[in-house]
Design an enzyme around this catalytic site. Structure first.
Site, PDB file in Angstrom:
ATOM      1  N   ASN A 153       0.788  -1.240   0.000  1.00  0.00           N
ATOM      2  CA  ASN A 153       0.000   0.000   0.000  1.00  0.00           C
ATOM      3  C   ASN A 153       0.819   1.288   0.000  1.00  0.00           C
ATOM      4  O   ASN A 153       0.399   2.283  -0.583  1.00  0.00           O
ATOM      5  CB  ASN A 153      -1.018  -0.007   1.151  1.00  0.00           C
ATOM      6  CG  ASN A 153      -0.385  -0.167   2.510  1.00  0.00           C
ATOM      7  OD1 ASN A 153       0.717  -0.685   2.638  1.00  0.00           O
ATOM      8  ND2 ASN A 153      -1.076   0.278   3.531  1.00  0.00           N
TER       9      ASN A 153
ATOM     10  N   LYS B 166      12.637  -7.212   0.269  1.00  0.00           N
ATOM     11  CA  LYS B 166      11.642  -7.909  -0.546  1.00  0.00           C
ATOM     12  C   LYS B 166      10.356  -7.095  -0.539  1.00  0.00           C
ATOM     13  O   LYS B 166       9.618  -7.091   0.447  1.00  0.00           O
ATOM     14  CB  LYS B 166      11.357  -9.313   0.008  1.00  0.00           C
ATOM     15  CG  LYS B 166      10.660 -10.176  -1.010  1.00  0.00           C
ATOM     16  CD  LYS B 166       9.705 -11.175  -0.417  1.00  0.00           C
ATOM     17  CE  LYS B 166       8.343 -10.631  -0.147  1.00  0.00           C
ATOM     18  NZ  LYS B 166       7.603 -10.128  -1.312  1.00  0.00           N
ATOM     19  N   PRO B 167      10.073  -6.389  -1.627  1.00  0.00           N
ATOM     20  CA  PRO B 167       8.818  -5.630  -1.686  1.00  0.00           C
ATOM     21  C   PRO B 167       7.644  -6.552  -2.014  1.00  0.00           C
ATOM     22  O   PRO B 167       7.847  -7.719  -2.373  1.00  0.00           O
ATOM     23  CB  PRO B 167       9.063  -4.643  -2.831  1.00  0.00           C
ATOM     24  CG  PRO B 167      10.072  -5.311  -3.714  1.00  0.00           C
ATOM     25  CD  PRO B 167      10.891  -6.242  -2.841  1.00  0.00           C
ATOM     26  N   SER B 168       6.442  -6.019  -1.929  1.00  0.00           N
ATOM     27  CA  SER B 168       5.261  -6.796  -2.325  1.00  0.00           C
ATOM     28  C   SER B 168       5.353  -7.114  -3.811  1.00  0.00           C
ATOM     29  O   SER B 168       5.747  -6.271  -4.615  1.00  0.00           O
ATOM     30  CB  SER B 168       3.994  -5.973  -2.054  1.00  0.00           C
ATOM     31  OG  SER B 168       2.908  -6.537  -2.765  1.00  0.00           O
TER      32      SER B 168
ATOM     33  N   THR C 235      -1.710  -9.106   9.529  1.00  0.00           N
ATOM     34  CA  THR C 235      -1.537  -9.816  10.794  1.00  0.00           C
ATOM     35  C   THR C 235      -1.312 -11.309  10.540  1.00  0.00           C
ATOM     36  O   THR C 235      -0.483 -11.941  11.202  1.00  0.00           O
ATOM     37  CB  THR C 235      -2.764  -9.575  11.689  1.00  0.00           C
ATOM     38  OG1 THR C 235      -2.837  -8.169  11.943  1.00  0.00           O
ATOM     39  CG2 THR C 235      -2.674 -10.333  12.999  1.00  0.00           C
TER      40      THR C 235
ATOM     41  N   GLU D  47       4.956  -4.742  11.987  1.00  0.00           N
ATOM     42  CA  GLU D  47       3.954  -3.671  11.818  1.00  0.00           C
ATOM     43  C   GLU D  47       2.802  -4.287  11.046  1.00  0.00           C
ATOM     44  O   GLU D  47       2.917  -4.530   9.841  1.00  0.00           O
ATOM     45  CB  GLU D  47       4.555  -2.505  11.013  1.00  0.00           C
ATOM     46  CG  GLU D  47       5.848  -1.942  11.574  1.00  0.00           C
ATOM     47  CD  GLU D  47       5.611  -1.092  12.808  1.00  0.00           C
ATOM     48  OE1 GLU D  47       4.446  -0.752  13.091  1.00  0.00           O
ATOM     49  OE2 GLU D  47       6.588  -0.788  13.503  1.00  0.00           O
TER      50      GLU D  47
ATOM     51  N   GLY E 283      -1.731  -5.322  10.723  1.00  0.00           N
ATOM     52  CA  GLY E 283      -2.993  -4.711  10.304  1.00  0.00           C
ATOM     53  C   GLY E 283      -3.568  -3.732  11.320  1.00  0.00           C
ATOM     54  O   GLY E 283      -3.154  -3.681  12.469  1.00  0.00           O
TER      55      GLY E 283
ATOM     56  N   CYS F  88      -3.023   1.248   6.699  1.00  0.00           N
ATOM     57  CA  CYS F  88      -3.133   0.534   7.966  1.00  0.00           C
ATOM     58  C   CYS F  88      -3.664   1.460   9.056  1.00  0.00           C
ATOM     59  O   CYS F  88      -4.311   1.025   9.993  1.00  0.00           O
ATOM     60  CB  CYS F  88      -1.772  -0.017   8.365  1.00  0.00           C
ATOM     61  SG  CYS F  88      -0.510   1.264   8.426  1.00  0.00           S
TER      62      CYS F  88
ATOM     63  N   LYS G 173      -1.549  -5.151  20.494  1.00  0.00           N
ATOM     64  CA  LYS G 173      -2.428  -6.294  20.213  1.00  0.00           C
ATOM     65  C   LYS G 173      -2.090  -6.886  18.828  1.00  0.00           C
ATOM     66  O   LYS G 173      -0.922  -6.988  18.472  1.00  0.00           O
ATOM     67  CB  LYS G 173      -3.901  -5.881  20.349  1.00  0.00           C
ATOM     68  CG  LYS G 173      -4.211  -5.246  21.716  1.00  0.00           C
ATOM     69  CD  LYS G 173      -5.704  -5.175  22.029  1.00  0.00           C
ATOM     70  CE  LYS G 173      -6.507  -4.323  21.107  1.00  0.00           C
ATOM     71  NZ  LYS G 173      -7.899  -4.106  21.532  1.00  0.00           N
TER      72      LYS G 173
ATOM     73  N   GLY H 195       0.623  -5.718  16.072  1.00  0.00           N
ATOM     74  CA  GLY H 195       2.056  -5.990  16.089  1.00  0.00           C
ATOM     75  C   GLY H 195       2.791  -5.264  17.182  1.00  0.00           C
ATOM     76  O   GLY H 195       2.198  -4.785  18.153  1.00  0.00           O
TER      77      GLY H 195
ATOM     78  N   GLU I 172       8.154   2.099  14.090  1.00  0.00           N
ATOM     79  CA  GLU I 172       8.899   2.723  13.011  1.00  0.00           C
ATOM     80  C   GLU I 172       8.915   4.221  13.273  1.00  0.00           C
ATOM     81  O   GLU I 172       8.129   4.733  14.066  1.00  0.00           O
ATOM     82  CB  GLU I 172       8.262   2.403  11.657  1.00  0.00           C
ATOM     83  CG  GLU I 172       8.424   0.921  11.334  1.00  0.00           C
ATOM     84  CD  GLU I 172       8.399   0.570   9.860  1.00  0.00           C
ATOM     85  OE1 GLU I 172       7.660   1.209   9.101  1.00  0.00           O
ATOM     86  OE2 GLU I 172       9.120  -0.378   9.475  1.00  0.00           O
TER      87      GLU I 172
HETATM   88  P1  NAD Z   1       0.840  -9.197   3.231  1.00  0.00           P
HETATM   89  O1  NAD Z   1       0.953  -9.639   4.637  1.00  0.00           O
HETATM   90  O2  NAD Z   1       0.049  -9.986   2.296  1.00  0.00           O
HETATM   91  O3  NAD Z   1       2.305  -9.058   2.589  1.00  0.00           O
HETATM   92  C1  NAD Z   1       3.300  -8.261   3.171  1.00  0.00           C
HETATM   93  C2  NAD Z   1       4.648  -8.695   2.631  1.00  0.00           C
HETATM   94  O4  NAD Z   1       4.932 -10.011   3.111  1.00  0.00           O
HETATM   95  C3  NAD Z   1       4.710  -8.785   1.112  1.00  0.00           C
HETATM   96  O5  NAD Z   1       5.972  -8.367   0.669  1.00  0.00           O
HETATM   97  C4  NAD Z   1       4.496 -10.263   0.865  1.00  0.00           C
HETATM   98  O6  NAD Z   1       4.982 -10.689  -0.383  1.00  0.00           O
HETATM   99  C5  NAD Z   1       5.281 -10.852   2.012  1.00  0.00           C
HETATM  100  N1  NAD Z   1       4.933 -12.226   2.379  1.00  0.00           N
HETATM  101  C6  NAD Z   1       3.829 -12.944   2.072  1.00  0.00           C
HETATM  102  N2  NAD Z   1       3.898 -14.162   2.630  1.00  0.00           N
HETATM  103  C7  NAD Z   1       5.065 -14.224   3.311  1.00  0.00           C
HETATM  104  C8  NAD Z   1       5.691 -15.225   4.115  1.00  0.00           C
HETATM  105  N3  NAD Z   1       5.127 -16.421   4.326  1.00  0.00           N
HETATM  106  N4  NAD Z   1       6.874 -14.929   4.696  1.00  0.00           N
HETATM  107  C9  NAD Z   1       7.452 -13.722   4.521  1.00  0.00           C
HETATM  108  N5  NAD Z   1       6.910 -12.737   3.754  1.00  0.00           N
HETATM  109  C10 NAD Z   1       5.722 -12.992   3.163  1.00  0.00           C
HETATM  110  O7  NAD Z   1       0.322  -7.669   3.312  1.00  0.00           O
HETATM  111  P2  NAD Z   1      -0.133  -6.730   2.122  1.00  0.00           P
HETATM  112  O8  NAD Z   1      -1.417  -7.242   1.592  1.00  0.00           O
HETATM  113  O9  NAD Z   1       0.994  -6.474   1.192  1.00  0.00           O
HETATM  114  O10 NAD Z   1      -0.365  -5.356   2.917  1.00  0.00           O
HETATM  115  C11 NAD Z   1      -1.558  -5.035   3.538  1.00  0.00           C
HETATM  116  C12 NAD Z   1      -1.482  -5.313   5.014  1.00  0.00           C
HETATM  117  O11 NAD Z   1      -0.365  -4.634   5.583  1.00  0.00           O
HETATM  118  C13 NAD Z   1      -2.688  -4.799   5.761  1.00  0.00           C
HETATM  119  O12 NAD Z   1      -3.060  -5.740   6.735  1.00  0.00           O
HETATM  120  C14 NAD Z   1      -2.183  -3.524   6.431  1.00  0.00           C
HETATM  121  O13 NAD Z   1      -2.883  -3.123   7.567  1.00  0.00           O
HETATM  122  C15 NAD Z   1      -0.790  -3.908   6.737  1.00  0.00           C
HETATM  123  N6  NAD Z   1       0.032  -2.712   6.921  1.00  0.00           N
HETATM  124  C16 NAD Z   1       0.483  -2.397   8.195  1.00  0.00           C
HETATM  125  C17 NAD Z   1       1.218  -1.243   8.393  1.00  0.00           C
HETATM  126  C18 NAD Z   1       1.737  -0.871   9.765  1.00  0.00           C
HETATM  127  O14 NAD Z   1       2.587  -0.004   9.852  1.00  0.00           O
HETATM  128  N7  NAD Z   1       1.295  -1.499  10.832  1.00  0.00           N
HETATM  129  C19 NAD Z   1       1.496  -0.409   7.318  1.00  0.00           C
HETATM  130  C20 NAD Z   1       1.010  -0.755   6.054  1.00  0.00           C
HETATM  131  C21 NAD Z   1       0.294  -1.914   5.858  1.00  0.00           C
END
Ligand code: NAD
Length: 499
Positions: free
Chosen positions: A170, A193-195, A248, A268, A270, A302, A470, A473, A477
């Site tokens: 995001n 490793k980005p998304s 999460t 960090e 959800g 988030c 909770k 996480g 940051e």
């Molecule tokens: P996601 O958990 O699907 O993926 C996050 C990252 O983890 C990606 O790079 C993904 O490829 C990687 N990943 C997936 N499976 C993995 C595994 N088994 N081991 C290691 N890495 C793995 O999250 P998303 O859909 O990209 O992002 C949205 C989520 O992120 C929402 O829940 C949002 O609330 C949360 N978020 C939290 C914060 C915060 O600061 N707390 C900030 C932004 C987004």
């Protein structure tokens, strides 16, 4: 429910993607993935594939962690003084400013963000991370301690080693910079490793960091599918710390693996923040904050405020104003300078939001604005949606929707408002809209959240720590707290003869 926008008025194409190297950045070289894998980058504004990037495998991850380990163990980066590392990070910030247009286009075409917002928020916010931690790097000192034994005692502030930085879709640039900049400032080596949905800005940042003078192997980038290469990265024995932002569910898996390996993980996760609106608030101002809190980044934030709790005397008034105002927030193409709400980042995300809205209606929710897809250019658009009267146990209230959806619930007392606000598994952010200063302080103390906003929303700065409690996480940051998390303290005690 579906709306069709006029598709004739503007450029039917999306934002032009920047040129990127579709390779992996390992050990200071662009490398082809070992099995030649590729993955598509889809523009959420059109649903069309706009680029192809490398899809790494666990073998590529092993090469990247080996390069990072070698670069860290070689000591070149970590033994530089903080001032020398600072210069490199500040140069990176300057280069980001020079390449701001490319970076903004990468964020827009990857996430579907309005280009104007990517320029105004994402790129400056990420640049600020390099500037802020570049400025703090020279101040990472240990301390001498006064001890009641014949010894000279001091602490050393040392880097942790190889950091795995895993970022979500995001805010790709900001949320990777918020890990990489402090990790590098503290002298660590990084594998990023980005998304898989949003790899473009990271590919540009590999060039920025190289050109800024980050030594070979100190920053490495692997693009590819999360469950395969993210998991391989966290399990790799050469990794000393994980800095993870994401859901999460995945965060829990990452923390389990890191726990078995006994390495620290900053998680960090959800959010599902509540915004409490008291009848004594400045309503015009509060409504602005409420709308901003759930439409910004098309709700994929988030720290969004998707749950509005309204004091009963103004409940119907607020719903009426929202019903009028929300439809007026400009939704459209990311390339249009007036756009506030762009598409969701993927078809899967749009389908999930649609499903949750449908279930909310089935659970008795009253849709007072929006409620469905918007057809435009084949993009993943969803109208900003307000749903009133849902009970606390409805999934749209309890779970993270991660879309432009606001639920509205009434409350009668301050205690009830706090109970409802704290009544989900999450605890990332919360808000209080009121003119009563005592209530502000009571709320700030009682709300279970890493950050509380008063009479506004999403007031964020690199200097202010953020993170969750909770299921949102742990770890923080931003601020000096994040820098400290990428270090470990060593005590040195030297016997003093003859004392
Ligand atoms: P996601 O958990 O699907 O993926 C996050 C990252 O983890 C990606 O790079 C993904 O490829 C990687 N990943 C997936 N499976 C993995 C595994 N088994 N081991 C290691 N890495 C793995 O999250 P998303 O859909 O990209 O992002 C949205 C989520 O992120 C929402 O829940 C949002 O609330 C949360 N978020 C939290 C914060 C915060 O600061 N707390 C900030 C932004 C987004």
């Amino acid at each position: 429910m579906s709306t069709t926008l006029d598709p004739t008025s503007a450029d039917p194409g999306g934002v032009a993607p920047p040129d990127v190297r579709p390779r992996l950045w390992i050990g200071g070289r662009w490398e082809e993935p070992r099995d030649g894998g590729r993955m598509d980058v889809v523009d959420p504004a059109t649903g069309r594939t706009v680029a192809e990037v490398a899809a790494a495998t666990p073998a590529d991850v092993a090469a990247a962690t080996a390069a990072a380990r070698a670069a860290f163990d070689d000591g070149g980066w970590r033994s530089l003084s903080g001032r020398e590392r600072s210069r490199v990070l500040l140069r990176a910030a300057a280069l980001m400013r020079e390449r701001a247009d490319e970076l903004a286009r990468a964020e827009s075409v990857d996430v579907g963000k309005p280009l104007a917002l990517a320029r105004a928020i994402d790129v400056p916010g990420a640049t600020d991370q390099y500037e802020y931690y570049g400025t703090l790097a020279p101040h990472l000192d240990g301390a001498t301690r006064d001890v009641p034994i014949p010894a000279f005692a001091y602490t050393r502030c040392e880097p942790r080693g190889v950091v795995a930085a895993i970022s979500p879709f995001n805010f790709p640039l900001i949320l990777s910079s918020s890990k990489i900049a402090p990790a590098l400032a503290a002298g660590n080596a990084v594998v990023h490793k980005p998304s898989p949905l949003t790899p473009l800005s990271a590919l540009l940042m590999a060039e920025v960091l190289r050109d800024a003078g980050v030594p070979d192997g100190v920053y490495n980038l692997v693009t590819g599918p999360g469950p395969d290469i993210g998991d391989a990265l966290v399990r790799d024995p050469r990794v000393d710390m994980v800095a993870f932002t994401g859901s999460t569910t995945v965060g829990r898996e990452v923390a389990k693996v890191a726990g078995e390996r006994l390495i620290p993980v900053a998680a960090e996760l959800g959010g599902n923040a509540a915004n409490i609106l008291f009848a004594d608030a400045d309503l015009d101002r509060a409504i602005g904050a409420v709308i901003n809190a759930f439409v910004y980044n098309t709700g994929q934030f988030c720290m969004a405020g998707p749950r509005l709790l309204v004091e009963r005397p103004v409940y119907e008034i607020v719903i009426g104003v929202l019903a009028e105002a929300v439809g007026g927030v400009p939704l459209g193409r990311p390339s249009d300078p007036g756009t506030v709400i762009g598409p969701l980042a993927s078809a899967a995300q749009r389908d999930r939001v649609e499903r949750m809205v449908r279930d909310a209606v089935a659970a008795g929710g009253r849709v007072v604005a929006g409620g469905g897809r918007v057809d435009l250019d084949g993009g993943f658009y969803f109208s900003p949606t307000v749903i009133a009267d849902l009970p606390q146990d409805a999934p749209a209230v309890r779970e993270e929707v991660f879309g432009p959806v606001l639920t509205v619930q009434p409350f009668d007392t301050e205690d009830e408002a706090v109970r409802l606000a704290n009544g989900t598994a999450y605890g990332l952010a919360a808000g209080v809209q009121t003119s009563d200063v005592s209530r502000v302080h009571r709320g700030a103390a009682r709300l279970e959240a890493g950050i509380v906003w008063v009479n506004g929303w999403a007031m964020l700065d690199t200097a202010m720590p953020f993170g969750g409690v909770k299921d949102s996480g742990w770890g923080r940051e931003n601020g000096p707290e994040a820098l400290a998390s990428f270090t470990r303290t060593k005590s040195v005690v030297i016997a003093l003869d003859g004392a």
